[in-house]
Design a protein around this motif. Structure first.
Motif, PDB file in Angstrom:
ATOM      1  N   TYR A  26      83.180  40.647  19.366  1.00  0.00           N
ATOM      2  CA  TYR A  26      83.998  40.819  18.162  1.00  0.00           C
ATOM      3  C   TYR A  26      83.213  40.365  16.926  1.00  0.00           C
ATOM      4  O   TYR A  26      83.234  41.018  15.887  1.00  0.00           O
ATOM      5  CB  TYR A  26      85.293  40.014  18.317  1.00  0.00           C
ATOM      6  N   GLY A  27      82.522  39.239  17.066  1.00  0.00           N
ATOM      7  CA  GLY A  27      81.730  38.717  15.951  1.00  0.00           C
ATOM      8  C   GLY A  27      80.639  39.691  15.532  1.00  0.00           C
ATOM      9  O   GLY A  27      80.380  39.890  14.350  1.00  0.00           O
ATOM     10  N   GLU A  28      80.032  40.341  16.495  1.00  0.00           N
ATOM     11  CA  GLU A  28      78.966  41.297  16.188  1.00  0.00           C
ATOM     12  C   GLU A  28      79.540  42.549  15.523  1.00  0.00           C
ATOM     13  O   GLU A  28      78.994  43.054  14.547  1.00  0.00           O
ATOM     14  CB  GLU A  28      78.212  41.666  17.488  1.00  0.00           C
ATOM     15  N   GLU A  37      78.526  32.359  16.236  1.00  0.00           N
ATOM     16  CA  GLU A  37      78.165  30.954  16.421  1.00  0.00           C
ATOM     17  C   GLU A  37      79.191  30.265  17.334  1.00  0.00           C
ATOM     18  O   GLU A  37      78.833  29.445  18.187  1.00  0.00           O
ATOM     19  CB  GLU A  37      78.105  30.262  15.047  1.00  0.00           C
ATOM     20  N   SER A  38      80.439  30.645  17.156  1.00  0.00           N
ATOM     21  CA  SER A  38      81.488  30.089  18.024  1.00  0.00           C
ATOM     22  C   SER A  38      81.231  30.497  19.482  1.00  0.00           C
ATOM     23  O   SER A  38      81.386  29.685  20.410  1.00  0.00           O
ATOM     24  CB  SER A  38      82.847  30.602  17.547  1.00  0.00           C
ATOM     25  N   ALA A  39      80.828  31.755  19.659  1.00  0.00           N
ATOM     26  CA  ALA A  39      80.520  32.241  21.012  1.00  0.00           C
ATOM     27  C   ALA A  39      79.350  31.454  21.593  1.00  0.00           C
ATOM     28  O   ALA A  39      79.348  31.077  22.769  1.00  0.00           O
ATOM     29  CB  ALA A  39      80.186  33.725  20.971  1.00  0.00           C
ATOM     30  N   VAL A 125      72.802  38.696  24.133  1.00  0.00           N
ATOM     31  CA  VAL A 125      72.326  37.804  25.200  1.00  0.00           C
ATOM     32  C   VAL A 125      73.508  36.954  25.698  1.00  0.00           C
ATOM     33  O   VAL A 125      73.687  36.759  26.912  1.00  0.00           O
ATOM     34  CB  VAL A 125      71.171  36.904  24.684  1.00  0.00           C
ATOM     35  N   ILE A 126      74.322  36.497  24.758  1.00  0.00           N
ATOM     36  CA  ILE A 126      75.515  35.721  25.137  1.00  0.00           C
ATOM     37  C   ILE A 126      76.423  36.576  26.016  1.00  0.00           C
ATOM     38  O   ILE A 126      76.913  36.116  27.058  1.00  0.00           O
ATOM     39  CB  ILE A 126      76.278  35.243  23.876  1.00  0.00           C
ATOM     40  N   VAL A 127      76.617  37.813  25.600  1.00  0.00           N
ATOM     41  CA  VAL A 127      77.530  38.695  26.358  1.00  0.00           C
ATOM     42  C   VAL A 127      77.043  38.860  27.800  1.00  0.00           C
ATOM     43  O   VAL A 127      77.798  38.656  28.754  1.00  0.00           O
ATOM     44  CB  VAL A 127      77.655  40.075  25.657  1.00  0.00           C
TER      45      VAL A 127
END
Lengths: 686, 180
Positions: A26-28, A37-39, A125-127
């Motif tokens: 969502y942030g992206e 950053e929260s992710a 990368v987080i995803v």
């Protein structure tokens, strides 16, 4: 109560991982740096949460909470504390949690790097990391809860996450205990190493996916992940070697590798990972094979999950067991979805992944690396087919079959030989362009030396044609590699005025990637000597002898002296130990003590060989059976394993080579050279 | 001396009339009889199979319970009994093929370490490897064609890099040759 708390923390970890995925996407999409950053912070949080979960599980294991099903299944009161801790990965539920915990550690590590130049990769990368993590934590939450407790109901005693109505908690007086085969020190370290290798390969995959999604398909993702990949390779290799050593020490079949499907499951990502490590160099140097590198890292990731699936789903026992298991179909779906999505992304970015240069010579380094990739993939195909053929047979014909070592040995033997040959010539070829003439000029000295060595071996050691071919290739690669090393060091000695040993040291330090690679090649040759020795020259015999009598094998005499049995009640083990005297050509060499350990809690035997180990061979004695003193005596199975120690020595050197290749180079140093006419290039630094 | 008994008449032979053949015949008959008896006994009772004879066959078999552990090294009681069955069958004069067939009949083909019709097993990986090789050859042919215009500029930048990298070794070699 504490088990419920552990489960609660596990659920929170799952939710945090899911949140991280959603917030990153969502942030992206919304271009919200705060959400990304929260992710990132959520991903960082998964590690402490899973560490707490693991800590609770370890507390339950160590303190004999047998009301928890997992604790009951893998520990017993008689087990020492360190084994109770390592029992964490001794069963299905615990090992899945262990996987998630390691994944969270690597995901946290990767988020701590500097992202200044690669900010666009971060959300993806987080995803990828968190989807993988959430999948594994989800397995624990929904299907394999390590905190499920035993309750007595009207239907009997069963495990439940939540207490059913009209039930009481049931606490067995003791646990079943860990499988004795898993109590060996090698097995204590082997699974963590394998899992570390598995998990750390997720990171390069995550970057590859980020590169595909963002369209930044240059070699940046490869440069970022090169060291991750090398460390992953190190862990996986170390895990495989430890597994081999464990098999040699504990399984009692005189070998280190049985082409067991579980072994192959761990070996397959190693094959694609090794191909990838070579192939990425082509992209770095020549801007080629971008599609292929993407495909290789996707395959490696899929094989990592596939390996876990094979060992955890029960599919190897039977396809029916797989269908009945809760996690099998889910694993299968996950592998399918990630594979399809990843390949779809390659097609989506197909044109952006086009090569920047062309292949100009079939003998160039890149062409030979590509051939190397073909060989690794061919071995992969053989392994994959060997593993799935019994499943296919059972599925379509209802007939279970076994694919044993003969298939793998025959099918992969020529491919390994071809790989050795490539290892001999590839280091001498140059990037871009090489000819038969330049290669011939570079190789003739080592090749001549290899021929001399082979003739000597033929005259004094063996006439076995396979051994002769194998030893020739080994000698060729060894001499080529040493020759290349020596040329570099000699040039440095003359140029810098250094002692030859200092020159060797500095040469390696200034170009760690290249010379780390050479050390790896040397170590593989040492391993190859060991493998050739045990595979082609192993001898074995079995016999029953009474006290004072002996068995002869390959120049050794094994004389049976006595056997004794005693119980170690606190440890819950009954030991039976034989004493045999060893002679070689009539000369006394010492005693060996092969034994059998019987574990009361799990009612299983463990066969511990008596082993006399030298660089020339191992005398490996197993106690198969024994009778009371008045009767016939004892039965021994004896192996003579020539050269096998070279395998272990090579494995250690292999680790050293990877560490050297993975460490950053020292600052490049200016080499003072006189300008002059350039000679035709016969070799190439990478 | 040879004496021939007949129920109806009794003839006593003269020693001087006995030929050499008559002297040897009974000895030959006795020798043949003993040879026949001993060889039959020996044939019926073949030498006791050694552990190595048993393991040679057991190595090629897997019991259905102990997955991935060949029968010759499996420590379970069930597998020990299987090895005894092999020993008994060997002692009964059964061949290796007959013994393996016995276990296949009893427990299915999964007991064999090589699937029946093993060449079929090599077919799929063989074809896959062949296809991979053909793709690689095709790839080489395509790569050796001139590149499209849009990638040419990137290519020129790329090609400079390896030459810079290789220069180090080139210079070392040059230096070595000059100092020889």
């Amino acid at each position: 109560m504490i088990a419920d708390f552990g489960f609660g923390v596990l659920v929170v970890s799952f939710l945090v991982a899911l949140y991280s995925v959603l917030a990153a996407i969502y942030g992206e999409v919304k271009k919200s740096a705060a959400l990304v950053e929260s992710a990132r912070r959520a991903m960082l949080l998964t590690w402490p949460l899973l560490t707490l979960t693991a800590g609770i599980l370890i507390y339950l294991l160590v303190n004999n909470h047998f009301e928890v099903q997992f604790v009951y299944e893998v520990t017993s009161r008689s087990m020492p504390t360190y084994l109770k801790v390592t029992a964490w990965w001794g069963g299905q539920a615990g090992s899945l949690l262990f996987w998630s915990w390691l994944m969270s550690a690597f995901a946290s590590l990767v988020t701590l790097r500097k992202w200044d130049r690669d900010r666009e990769f971060l959300p993806w990368v987080i995803v990828v990391a968190c989807v993988t993590m959430a999948f594994f934590i989800g397995m624990n939450v929904f299907f394999e809860n390590p905190f499920a407790q035993l309750y007595q109901t009207f239907d009997g005693i069963n495990a439940f996450t939540f207490q059913p109505a009209d039930s009481i908690l049931f606490t067995p007086p003791d646990g079943r205990g860990l499988n004795p085969l898993l109590r060996h020190p090698g097995m204590v370290i082997h699974p963590p190493m394998l899992y570390l290798g598995f998990v750390s390969f997720v990171i390069p995959y995550a970057f590859a996916m980020a590169a595909l999604i963002t369209g930044r398909t240059d070699d940046r993702w490869i440069r970022i992940t090169r060291r991750w990949t090398l460390w992953a390779w190190l862990f996986l290799t170390f895990g495989l070697v430890l597994g081999g050593r464990w098999a040699y020490d504990v399984l009692g079949w005189g070998g280190y590798w049985g082409w067991d499907p579980v072994e192959i499951a761990a070996f397959m990502p190693w094959l694609t990972g090794t191909a990838f490590l070579h192939s990425v160099m082509i992209q770095e140097k020549r801007g080629m094979l971008k599609h292929w590198n993407m495909l290789l890292i996707i395959l490696t990731y899929s094989l990592v999950i596939f390996g876990t699936f094979l060992t955890r789903s029960g599919v190897l026992s039977s396809v029916h067991a797989f269908a009945q298991s809760a996690i099998g179909p889910l694993f299968f779906t996950f592998i399918g979805l990630t594979l399809i999505t990843s390949i779809a992304l390659i097609f989506y970015r197909w044109s952006a992944l086009k090569s920047e240069t062309q292949m100009t010579s079939l003998l160039s380094r890149e062409a030979l690396f590509l051939l190397n990739n073909l060989l690794f993939m061919s071995i992969l195909v053989v392994c994959f087919w060997g593993v799935i053929y019994p499943l296919i047979s059972e599925l379509f014909t209802g007939q279970k079959v076994t694919v044993g070592p003969p298939f793998y040995e025959r099918a992969t033997g020529p491919l390994w030989a071809a790989l050795l040959f490539l290892m001999g010539i590839a280091p001498l070829s140059a990037w871009g362009h090489s000819t038969v003439k330049t290669l011939g000029r570079a190789i003739w000295k080592p090749a001549f030396g290899a021929i001399i060595i082979t003739i000597a071996l033929y005259m004094y050691y063996t006439h076995n044609i396979y051994a002769i071919i194998g030893f020739f290739l080994v000698a060729l690669v060894l001499l080529v590699t040493l020759y290349e090393y020596w040329r570099g060091a000699y040039a440095r000695q003359r140029n810098q005025g250094e002692n030859i040993f200092v020159a060797f040291w500095n040469l390696t330090g200034r170009n760690r990637r290249r010379y780390g690679g050479y050390i790896i090649h040397l170590s593989i040759m040492l391993m190859a000597i060991g493998i050739l020795g045990i595979e082609l020259f192993q001898t074995e015999t079995q016999g029953t002898v009474s006290a004072g009598n002996s068995i002869d094998i390959a120049g050794y005499t094994v004389q049976y002296k006595e056997v004794a049995t005693w119980d170690d009640a606190p440890k819950g083990v009954s030991y039976t130990r034989a004493v045999v005297d060893i002679y070689k050509n009539g000369i006394y060499l010492g005693e060996l003590h092969p034994r059998k350990d019987y574990y009361f809690d799990s009612q299983q035997n463990m066969t511990i060989p008596g082993n006399r180990s030298t660089m020339k061979d191992d005398l490996y004695v197993l106690l198969v059976d024994w009778q009371p003193i008045s009767s016939e005596g004892a039965t021994f199975k004896i192996y003579v394993n020539p050269l096998v120690n070279w395998l272990w020595m090579g494995s250690l050197l292999f680790m050293v080579g990877i560490v050297i290749a993975a460490l950053p180079d020292k600052d490049p140093e200016h080499v003072v050279v006189r300008e002059g006419k350039r000679l035709p290039q016969t070799s190439a630094a990478d | 001396m040879t004496t021939i008994h007949n129920a109806t008449n009794l003839r006593i032979t003269n020693y001087s009339e006995v030929s050499l053949w008559d002297k040897l015949l009974p000895a030959i008959l006795i020798a043949l009889t003993f040879t026949l008896i001993f060889s039959t006994l020996a044939f019926a009772q073949s030498p006791t199979p050694t552990d190595d004879d048993v393991n040679k066959i057991a190595k090629q078999l897997y019991c259905p319970v102990c997955e991935s552990t060949p029968l010759d090294v499996c420590p379970t009681e069930a597998c020990r009994q299987w090895r005894e069955v092999i020993r008994t069958m060997l002692a009964d004069g059964k061949s290796e093929a007959e013994i393996k067939q016995h276990f296949v009949t009893q427990y299915g083909v999964r007991v064999l370490n090589v699937p029946p019709n093993p060449w079929a097993n090599y077919l799929v990986p063989g074809v896959a490897i062949l296809l991979g090789t053909l793709m690689l050859v095709r790839g080489f042919q395509l790569w050796k064609r001139p590149l499209v215009a849009e990638s040419a500029s990137a290519g020129s930048k790329r090609e400079a890099q390896p030459i810079q990298q290789d220069e180090y070794i080139q210079k070392m070699e040059e230096e070595l040759r000059k100092r020889k």
